[in-house]
Enzyme design. Structure first.
Site, PDB file in Angstrom:
ATOM      1  N   CYS A 123     -21.623 -14.297 -27.052  1.00 58.91           N
ATOM      2  CA  CYS A 123     -22.382 -13.047 -27.179  1.00 58.91           C
ATOM      3  C   CYS A 123     -22.551 -12.597 -28.624  1.00 58.91           C
ATOM      4  O   CYS A 123     -23.463 -11.838 -28.936  1.00 58.91           O
ATOM      5  CB  CYS A 123     -21.708 -11.948 -26.369  1.00 58.91           C
ATOM      6  SG  CYS A 123     -21.411 -12.397 -24.640  1.00 58.91           S
ATOM      7  N   HIS A 270     -24.332  -5.485 -28.112  1.00 58.59           N
ATOM      8  CA  HIS A 270     -24.499  -6.486 -27.064  1.00 58.59           C
ATOM      9  C   HIS A 270     -24.423  -5.784 -25.721  1.00 58.59           C
ATOM     10  O   HIS A 270     -23.513  -4.987 -25.470  1.00 58.59           O
ATOM     11  CB  HIS A 270     -23.402  -7.549 -27.191  1.00 58.59           C
ATOM     12  CG  HIS A 270     -23.200  -8.356 -25.949  1.00 58.59           C
ATOM     13  ND1 HIS A 270     -24.240  -8.978 -25.297  1.00 58.59           N
ATOM     14  CD2 HIS A 270     -22.076  -8.622 -25.235  1.00 58.59           C
ATOM     15  CE1 HIS A 270     -23.766  -9.600 -24.231  1.00 58.59           C
ATOM     16  NE2 HIS A 270     -22.462  -9.396 -24.167  1.00 58.59           N
ATOM     17  N   ASN A 300     -26.653  -8.849 -18.577  1.00 59.98           N
ATOM     18  CA  ASN A 300     -25.981  -9.426 -19.741  1.00 59.98           C
ATOM     19  C   ASN A 300     -26.660 -10.749 -20.075  1.00 59.98           C
ATOM     20  O   ASN A 300     -26.572 -11.705 -19.308  1.00 59.98           O
ATOM     21  CB  ASN A 300     -24.502  -9.637 -19.418  1.00 59.98           C
ATOM     22  CG  ASN A 300     -23.709 -10.202 -20.581  1.00 59.98           C
ATOM     23  OD1 ASN A 300     -24.262 -10.763 -21.512  1.00 59.98           O
ATOM     24  ND2 ASN A 300     -22.395 -10.048 -20.508  1.00 59.98           N
TER      25      ASN A 300
END
Length: 343
Positions: A123, A270, A300
């Site tokens: 990420c 993020h 996500n």
């Protein structure tokens, strides 16, 4: 890795001259997931903030998504693919084991003069990629770079695991970064990446992982658990670590750049979980209008989530020229980091 912005005077500035994003057309809603596992829209929404996510079809791949986002960023920058000198693709869902996804993107774009490689920091990958490109640009080694975050996480999602399958979606986002001298024509008066910081902690790798098929668990040996081909997440540990690291990293950025939280116009985190982002924002005393959420639309998307969110925030007018923006991410590795941008 961290470095005071006062410790050197770069020859050039790393300026964002183009940005773009792309997500596949297919949508997977919470209601769709409720037909696959024991869950509901209310359960998913209250715990994650996610309402739907984009999903690649059988004929779509990471390189394809990356290329589409890159085309939009290049068009905004007003340059041609042949002018691109460096391509970095941050991804944990590469086109294949090798060659790198970045090489496929180079081919698809026709960026024949670029050297290209992949970056695997989960990420945090896009943040890492910006920082790496920043060093090359500030030194004058290259004139421009294409940094992409692209993921097809739905291809490694276990749709029998109700705790993890609700989280992930597919997408891509890209920046064109160019080396500019102050006052150079075509360069916004203050636009630049002014600070970057990155960290890792390999001792906590088990919190977020996908173990097959690397050299530890190669395809030549049967897996002890067939689910090792999917992502594994230890939710409680990730939540605690993510909040802590985001707060620490933003605080470091403020200190090194001699800023106060009131000086920051937007924080783009993020998009891992709305509750994590909101908890971190509360600890930083950051008002809701100064952090951006689009997890409800995309879920996500790992390394793609920061550039996806940045692109949307700019297009919606929530980030304007001259704004101070902090990009921050936390992910598997563990890895975390931030870029401070004067846009």
């Amino acid at each position: 890795m961290s470095k005071s912005i006062e410790s050197h005077e770069p020859k050039y500035r790393a300026v964002i001259t183009g940005h773009g994003s792309y997500a596949p057309e297919e949508i997977l809603t919470n209601e769709d997931l409720a037909k696959m596992v024991e869950t509901s829209d209310e359960w998913i929404s209250t715990r994650t903030g996610i309402k739907r996510r984009h999903k690649t079809g059988d004929k779509e791949s990471t390189a394809g998504l990356a290329t589409e986002a890159a085309k939009r960023a290049i068009a905004m920058a007003g340059i041609t693919p042949e002018q691109i000198e460096l391509i970095i693709v941050a991804t944990i869902t590469p086109e294949m084991v090798f060659p790198s996804t970045a090489c496929f993107v180079q081919q698809y774009l026709g960026a024949k003069n670029a050297w290209a490689f992949d970056l695997m920091a989960a990420c945090s990958g896009f943040i890492y990629g910006n920082s790496i490109a920043q060093q090359f640009l500030e030194s004058g080694r290259i004139k421009n770079a294409l940094v992409i975050g692209a993921e097809t996480l739905t291809k490694i999602t276990n749709y029998k695991d109700r705790t993890s399958c609700i989280l992930f979606g597919d997408g891509a986002g890209a920046f064109v970064l160019e080396a500019k001298r102050r006052g150079e024509p075509g360069c916004p008066p203050q636009s630049e990446i002014i600070y970057s910081t990155m960290y890792s902690d390999g001792s906590s790798w088990e919190a977020l992982n996908c173990q097959a098929y690397g050299s530890r668990h190669p395809s030549t040996r049967p897996l002890k658990n067939p689910d090792m081909v999917y992502m594994e997440i230890h939710g409680r540990e990730v939540y605690q670590q993510a909040v802590r690291r985001i707060v620490e990293t933003v605080a470091e950025c403020l200190d090194k750049c001699k800023l106060k939280i009131d000086d920051v116009n937007m924080v783009i985190s993020h998009q891992m979980n709305a509750r994590i982002i909101e908890s971190a924002a509360k600890r930083l005393k950051l008002p809701a209008e100064k952090y951006f959420l689009n997890i409800q639309e995309y879920g996500n998307t790992s390394s793609a989530s920061v550039p996806l969110a940045f692109d949307q925030a700019v297009r919606e007018g929530k980030i304007k020229r001259g704004d101070i923006v902090i990009l921050v991410a936390f992910g598997a590795g563990l890895t975390w980091g931030a870029n401070v941008i004067r846009f």
